[in-house]
Design a protein around this motif. Structure first.
Motif, PDB file in Angstrom:
ATOM      1  N   VAL A  70       0.624  -1.227   0.039  1.00  0.00           N
ATOM      2  CA  VAL A  70      -0.005   0.113  -0.022  1.00  0.00           C
ATOM      3  C   VAL A  70       0.945   1.363  -0.021  1.00  0.00           C
ATOM      4  CG1 VAL A  70      -1.657   1.336   1.296  1.00  0.00           C
ATOM      5  CG2 VAL A  70      -1.951  -1.156   1.054  1.00  0.00           C
ATOM      6  N   MET A  71       1.923   1.236   0.694  1.00  0.00           N
ATOM      7  CA  MET A  71       2.899   2.430   0.857  1.00  0.00           C
ATOM      8  C   MET A  71       3.591   2.686  -0.681  1.00  0.00           C
ATOM      9  SD  MET A  71       4.658   2.158   4.404  1.00  0.00           S
ATOM     10  CE  MET A  71       3.861   2.672   6.238  1.00  0.00           C
ATOM     11  N   LYS A  72       3.820   1.581  -1.145  1.00  0.00           N
ATOM     12  CA  LYS A  72       4.786   1.875  -2.412  1.00  0.00           C
ATOM     13  C   LYS A  72       3.835   2.171  -3.620  1.00  0.00           C
ATOM     14  CE  LYS A  72       8.671  -1.145  -1.722  1.00  0.00           C
ATOM     15  NZ  LYS A  72       9.692  -2.093  -2.354  1.00  0.00           N
ATOM     16  N   ASN A  73       2.594   1.693  -3.529  1.00  0.00           N
ATOM     17  CA  ASN A  73       1.416   1.902  -4.707  1.00  0.00           C
ATOM     18  C   ASN A  73       0.220   2.609  -4.156  1.00  0.00           C
ATOM     19  OD1 ASN A  73       3.314   0.583  -6.425  1.00  0.00           O
ATOM     20  ND2 ASN A  73       2.350  -1.323  -5.634  1.00  0.00           N
ATOM     21  N   PRO A  74       0.363   3.837  -3.689  1.00  0.00           N
ATOM     22  CA  PRO A  74      -0.704   4.256  -2.830  1.00  0.00           C
ATOM     23  C   PRO A  74      -1.972   4.849  -3.829  1.00  0.00           C
ATOM     24  CG  PRO A  74       0.928   6.062  -3.147  1.00  0.00           C
ATOM     25  CD  PRO A  74       1.580   4.666  -3.590  1.00  0.00           C
ATOM     26  N   GLN A  75      -1.769   5.155  -4.954  1.00  0.00           N
ATOM     27  CA  GLN A  75      -2.997   5.259  -5.878  1.00  0.00           C
ATOM     28  C   GLN A  75      -3.671   4.166  -6.430  1.00  0.00           C
ATOM     29  OE1 GLN A  75      -0.709   7.583  -8.855  1.00  0.00           O
ATOM     30  NE2 GLN A  75      -2.032   9.514  -8.149  1.00  0.00           N
TER      31      GLN A  75
END
Length: 152
Positions: A70-75
């Protein structure tokens, strides 16, 4: 009354090249990662459907992986653009969130770009003096000798 520590409790977690304290609450433990603050950590934990009242050492590997995803791919998880720390990247115009070593390299690239363009801010970084409009007449002399030389 002592707290019971579970069998699989980890005192130190290794996430994104950063050591996280397992004794802290999950939100505050994740803030030791560079580029992650309390609000971003809290939002990512909620999007990963992880209980924020637990200690970081109680998380199992799958939960940690989902939070990192989630942190690496927030969108991909519908985190709004205004929440990200890298909006409209100067090179490609994308919106993303830089974390840990990636953040360090992007900042270094930005400073090099400013120096190359001879921007005022880049020159101040190059000279090693204050950048954000602070007074420099008396403070921030950086270890130079201050005062009058003594008579012998």
């Amino acid at each position: 009354m002592a707290l019971e520590i579970p069998q699989d409790f980890k005192h130190i977690l290794r996430v994104l090249n950063t050591n996280l304290a397992g004794e802290q609450k999950v939100v505050y433990s994740f803030t030791s990662i560079r580029g992650v603050g309390r609000r971003y950590a809290n939002l990512c934990l909620k999007k990963a459907e992880c209980n924020i009242d637990r200690r970081a050492g109680e998380l199992d590997d799958e939960e940690v992986e989902t939070v990192v995803k989630v942190m690496k791919n927030p969108q991909d998880y519908k985190i709004p653009k205004w929440f990200l720390n890298r909006q409209k990247d100067p090179k490609d115009g994308t919106f993303n969130h830089a974390l840990a070593n990636d953040l360090n390299s992007k900042l270094r690239d930005d400073f090099e770009r400013m120096k190359k363009m001879r921007l005022h801010r880049g020159l101040r970084h190059m000279w090693g003096i204050r950048v954000r409009g602070q007074h420099t007449k008396t403070t921030g002399r950086g270890g130079r000798i201050v005062g009058v030389a003594k008579k012998k």
